[in-house]
Write a protein that holds these residues in place. Sequence first.
Motif, PDB file in Angstrom:
ATOM      1  N   ARG A 422      46.537 101.670  60.245  1.00 46.91           N
ATOM      2  CA  ARG A 422      47.251 100.391  60.083  1.00 46.91           C
ATOM      3  C   ARG A 422      48.735 100.626  59.793  1.00 46.91           C
ATOM      4  O   ARG A 422      49.612  99.992  60.388  1.00 46.91           O
ATOM      5  N   PHE A 423      49.023 101.558  58.879  1.00 51.74           N
ATOM      6  CA  PHE A 423      50.418 101.843  58.548  1.00 51.74           C
ATOM      7  C   PHE A 423      51.134 102.527  59.708  1.00 51.74           C
ATOM      8  O   PHE A 423      52.316 102.261  59.978  1.00 51.74           O
ATOM      9  N   ALA A 424      50.433 103.436  60.389  1.00 52.23           N
ATOM     10  CA  ALA A 424      51.050 104.138  61.515  1.00 52.23           C
ATOM     11  C   ALA A 424      51.396 103.162  62.637  1.00 52.23           C
ATOM     12  O   ALA A 424      52.481 103.235  63.248  1.00 52.23           O
ATOM     13  N   GLU A 425      50.477 102.238  62.922  1.00 52.07           N
ATOM     14  CA  GLU A 425      50.737 101.258  63.976  1.00 52.07           C
ATOM     15  C   GLU A 425      51.871 100.312  63.580  1.00 52.07           C
ATOM     16  O   GLU A 425      52.673  99.906  64.428  1.00 52.07           O
ATOM     17  N   PHE A 426      51.951  99.978  62.303  1.00 54.78           N
ATOM     18  CA  PHE A 426      53.059  99.144  61.829  1.00 54.78           C
ATOM     19  C   PHE A 426      54.393  99.867  62.038  1.00 54.78           C
ATOM     20  O   PHE A 426      55.377  99.280  62.520  1.00 54.78           O
ATOM     21  N   SER A 427      54.422 101.175  61.705  1.00 59.11           N
ATOM     22  CA  SER A 427      55.639 101.965  61.911  1.00 59.11           C
ATOM     23  C   SER A 427      55.986 102.049  63.399  1.00 59.11           C
ATOM     24  O   SER A 427      57.168 101.980  63.795  1.00 59.11           O
ATOM     25  N   GLN A 428      54.961 102.183  64.226  1.00 60.08           N
ATOM     26  CA  GLN A 428      55.178 102.247  65.676  1.00 60.08           C
ATOM     27  C   GLN A 428      55.803 100.945  66.188  1.00 60.08           C
ATOM     28  O   GLN A 428      56.727 100.951  67.008  1.00 60.08           O
ATOM     29  N   GLN A 429      55.297  99.836  65.658  1.00 53.73           N
ATOM     30  CA  GLN A 429      55.833  98.544  66.080  1.00 53.73           C
ATOM     31  C   GLN A 429      57.280  98.359  65.633  1.00 53.73           C
ATOM     32  O   GLN A 429      58.105  97.800  66.358  1.00 53.73           O
ATOM     33  N   LEU A 430      57.614  98.863  64.438  1.00 48.62           N
ATOM     34  CA  LEU A 430      59.003  98.810  63.980  1.00 48.62           C
ATOM     35  C   LEU A 430      59.897  99.632  64.898  1.00 48.62           C
ATOM     36  O   LEU A 430      61.014  99.214  65.250  1.00 48.62           O
ATOM     37  N   ASN A 431      59.402 100.821  65.257  1.00 50.27           N
ATOM     38  CA  ASN A 431      60.176 101.668  66.168  1.00 50.27           C
ATOM     39  C   ASN A 431      60.399 100.973  67.515  1.00 50.27           C
ATOM     40  O   ASN A 431      61.493 101.026  68.087  1.00 50.27           O
ATOM     41  N   GLN A 432      59.350 100.340  68.027  1.00 49.53           N
ATOM     42  CA  GLN A 432      59.478  99.645  69.312  1.00 49.53           C
ATOM     43  C   GLN A 432      60.470  98.490  69.206  1.00 49.53           C
ATOM     44  O   GLN A 432      61.263  98.254  70.131  1.00 49.53           O
ATOM     45  N   HIS A 433      60.423  97.791  68.064  1.00 52.07           N
ATOM     46  CA  HIS A 433      61.356  96.675  67.866  1.00 52.07           C
ATOM     47  C   HIS A 433      62.798  97.176  67.822  1.00 52.07           C
ATOM     48  O   HIS A 433      63.720  96.514  68.321  1.00 52.07           O
ATOM     49  N   ALA A 434      62.992  98.355  67.225  1.00 53.22           N
ATOM     50  CA  ALA A 434      64.333  98.938  67.126  1.00 53.22           C
ATOM     51  C   ALA A 434      64.675  99.804  68.331  1.00 53.22           C
ATOM     52  O   ALA A 434      65.741 100.419  68.369  1.00 53.22           O
ATOM     53  N   LYS A 435      63.740  99.871  69.291  1.00 48.62           N
ATOM     54  CA  LYS A 435      63.925 100.669  70.507  1.00 48.62           C
ATOM     55  C   LYS A 435      64.162 102.140  70.179  1.00 48.62           C
ATOM     56  O   LYS A 435      65.052 102.798  70.732  1.00 48.62           O
ATOM     57  N   VAL A 436      63.336 102.634  69.245  1.00 51.45           N
ATOM     58  CA  VAL A 436      63.388 104.038  68.838  1.00 51.45           C
ATOM     59  C   VAL A 436      62.095 104.711  69.264  1.00 51.45           C
ATOM     60  O   VAL A 436      60.998 104.196  69.008  1.00 51.45           O
ATOM     61  N   GLU A 437      62.200 105.860  69.910  1.00 47.57           N
ATOM     62  CA  GLU A 437      61.008 106.586  70.339  1.00 47.57           C
ATOM     63  C   GLU A 437      60.617 107.613  69.267  1.00 47.57           C
ATOM     64  O   GLU A 437      61.466 108.285  68.697  1.00 47.57           O
ATOM     65  N   ASN A 438      59.314 107.702  69.055  1.00 45.76           N
ATOM     66  CA  ASN A 438      58.803 108.690  68.084  1.00 45.76           C
ATOM     67  C   ASN A 438      57.498 109.266  68.635  1.00 45.76           C
ATOM     68  O   ASN A 438      56.400 108.820  68.284  1.00 45.76           O
ATOM     69  N   PRO A 439      57.593 110.263  69.532  1.00 47.62           N
ATOM     70  CA  PRO A 439      56.390 110.834  70.167  1.00 47.62           C
ATOM     71  C   PRO A 439      55.396 111.399  69.162  1.00 47.62           C
ATOM     72  O   PRO A 439      54.186 111.323  69.366  1.00 47.62           O
ATOM     73  N   LYS A 440      55.916 111.975  68.057  1.00 48.22           N
ATOM     74  CA  LYS A 440      55.028 112.567  67.061  1.00 48.22           C
ATOM     75  C   LYS A 440      54.139 111.487  66.427  1.00 48.22           C
ATOM     76  O   LYS A 440      52.945 111.684  66.226  1.00 48.22           O
ATOM     77  N   LEU A 441      54.733 110.322  66.127  1.00 50.42           N
ATOM     78  CA  LEU A 441      53.956 109.221  65.565  1.00 50.42           C
ATOM     79  C   LEU A 441      52.925 108.723  66.569  1.00 50.42           C
ATOM     80  O   LEU A 441      51.784 108.408  66.202  1.00 50.42           O
ATOM     81  N   ASP A 442      53.293 108.680  67.832  1.00 51.59           N
ATOM     82  CA  ASP A 442      52.342 108.254  68.862  1.00 51.59           C
ATOM     83  C   ASP A 442      51.138 109.187  68.913  1.00 51.59           C
ATOM     84  O   ASP A 442      49.993 108.742  69.082  1.00 51.59           O
ATOM     85  N   GLN A 443      51.382 110.501  68.752  1.00 54.57           N
ATOM     86  CA  GLN A 443      50.289 111.472  68.756  1.00 54.57           C
ATOM     87  C   GLN A 443      49.377 111.283  67.535  1.00 54.57           C
ATOM     88  O   GLN A 443      48.157 111.393  67.633  1.00 54.57           O
ATOM     89  N   VAL A 444      49.990 110.983  66.406  1.00 52.61           N
ATOM     90  CA  VAL A 444      49.198 110.752  65.188  1.00 52.61           C
ATOM     91  C   VAL A 444      48.272 109.558  65.373  1.00 52.61           C
ATOM     92  O   VAL A 444      47.094 109.586  64.992  1.00 52.61           O
ATOM     93  N   ILE A 445      48.779 108.502  65.964  1.00 53.66           N
ATOM     94  CA  ILE A 445      47.972 107.300  66.196  1.00 53.66           C
ATOM     95  C   ILE A 445      46.801 107.621  67.121  1.00 53.66           C
ATOM     96  O   ILE A 445      45.666 107.175  66.898  1.00 53.66           O
ATOM     97  N   LYS A 446      47.047 108.425  68.148  1.00 54.05           N
ATOM     98  CA  LYS A 446      45.959 108.827  69.042  1.00 54.05           C
ATOM     99  C   LYS A 446      44.900 109.616  68.291  1.00 54.05           C
ATOM    100  O   LYS A 446      43.696 109.438  68.501  1.00 54.05           O
ATOM    101  N   ARG A 447      45.359 110.515  67.419  1.00 52.92           N
ATOM    102  CA  ARG A 447      44.412 111.315  66.634  1.00 52.92           C
ATOM    103  C   ARG A 447      43.570 110.418  65.721  1.00 52.92           C
ATOM    104  O   ARG A 447      42.367 110.607  65.574  1.00 52.92           O
ATOM    105  N   LEU A 448      44.226 109.478  65.061  1.00 53.30           N
ATOM    106  CA  LEU A 448      43.507 108.593  64.146  1.00 53.30           C
ATOM    107  C   LEU A 448      42.461 107.759  64.879  1.00 53.30           C
ATOM    108  O   LEU A 448      41.383 107.498  64.345  1.00 53.30           O
TER     109      LEU A 448
END
Length: 650
Positions: A422-448
Amino acid sequence: MIDLLSIHNSPDADISYRHVGSTDLTRYEKMHVEVFSESDNASIAVAREIADLIRARAYQKKQCVLGLATGSSPIGVYKELVRLHEKENLSFRNVVTFNLDEYYPMERSDIQSYWHFMQENLFKHVDITPENIHIPDGMIELADVYSHCMQYEKMIDDHGGLDFQLLGIGRTGHVGFNEPGSNSRSLTRLITLDHLTRVDAAPAFQGMNNVPTRAITMGINTIRKAKRVVLVAWGHKKAEIVQTAVEGERTSVVPASFLQDHDNLTVLLDQEACSELRRFKTPWLVGPVNWDEDLKRKAIVWLSSYVEKPILKLTERDYNNHGMSDLLAREGSAYELNIQMYNALQHTITGWPGGKEKTEGQNRPERPQPKHKRVILFSPHPDDDVISMGGTFLRLVDQGHEVHVAYQTSGNIAVSDADALRFAEFSQQLNQHAKVENPKLDQVIKRLRKQKRSEKPHKEVLNIKGLIRRGEARAGARFCGLPDDQIHHLDLPFYETGDNQKNPPGEADYEKTIELIKKVRPHQIYAAGDLADPHGTHRVCLDIVFESLKRLKGDKAIKDTWLWLYRGAWQEWPIHEIEMAVPLSPQEVDKKRQAIFFHQSQKDGVMFQGEDDREFWQRAEQRNRETARRYNQLGLTEYEAMEAFRRWRF
């Protein structure tokens, strides 16, 4: 010092079984019981007995057949056996092992399997022949379980039976997985696990729903046929069932009681596990005792509760009728005893946990000087500070003391995958809103999203879980009035294994702790005094504090330091052991509750719930109210709630 027993601390006492008390004092015990000051010393003694047996069999050119147990209790034994192998050339070439049990169904590769447990704690560290290791198969087809169990029995018999059987005891009284209702003649078989057993296992499985409901276990009769049996139990959680098994009747309700008729059995206990045995709980009812001040206080508090009278109303008849006539004869009168004890308890109560200026220090738990003290509150997990002593925490800050909170571990394994996602996806959505890419966070979400319970969490997943708990702790401490520079996250390395089994404390753990103590130079240290599980996080964190203070002996950083121990969410100090009781008003109880609420990941079905399904704030409030109620029953002032502490003189 907190010391329930008078046990010699000589080197010899640390490595050998020590019988405490006379034959008269042990007459209620139907098993041979030995008590050690520390579980580590008892574990060493057991390991050395096993090592002597292995060597003796090797000298006779015979195999040594060991029955082995799992769980937290025997870990210290296995640790010492590994040390003996590595440092003193103990060979396991002639050893054959049969483990007590295994969950069903359970893959060997699962990190919660007992196969995995034994490999990690013993087998992979010694030179045992793999073919000599026997553990029930947790993946055998159901139709084949009976024949598998009978084959297990036959293999034990073919090896001449068990030379030595190591046991722990569960809170249901089970040995192996022989749950209540087990027959004294039972053999190896498939059983259904008791609810309480599954509750105790739930933390390791990340929740009750993941705990198997069945297991394969050696039977009671299989265990009783061993030539030598040693049962070990540590901590207050085992005290009640130990007393029932040792002093009660033989009954299938407590399967461990069937060991009472074994002619070569020893039960080894630490100070907490023995506390419910009669010779330690109420020794004055068992035989003559040496009335020191601690025992006198314990006995009078017990008498007041037992006869349901305030202390000041106790009579000579009360003392005489309850095994305390010799105390009365020594002290002279019930009146003098009552006044003395009432005053002693009254002086433990203070609304000024950091001391109060311009008061008589001898009648208060803390020194009046300096007026404003420097304080370190060590919190094993990121919520123990507010759960265990949140009211006192608030008082210390409000009364002007410089309070530092040190969160000793990250607490990351207590965050569910669902919360982390839940927290990781929230951070991902913030990044998308700010147009910031974070591949490492995307990998963590896949793992979870793909994470399996039987797998250890990835490091990045644990980092997210740790950040969740760090943020909650920081918010709670701020609510209590602390600035950020007085909030310390030690993240002690011993904890960072990703599962329940932790590493032994190391130099980095001591260095971080010592560095903080030297930086703050505290007048007061508060630490979690939970001594229940020698391998539990609270106990390890306390031992790290103890060792750090020991290493700082003579250093001016701790010249004026007093150490106060609090208990966690599960238990409170007995009234007779409390040296400082801090009363809380209804408003302070409410504010403490609000501080606990900042720890949202530990609400609503937490991973380490235990057998109590109440939330942590509810347990804390009930415990604090119960302490206040018990003080009031003894005849002291009635308060809404109380937090209690015991001073450790180092």
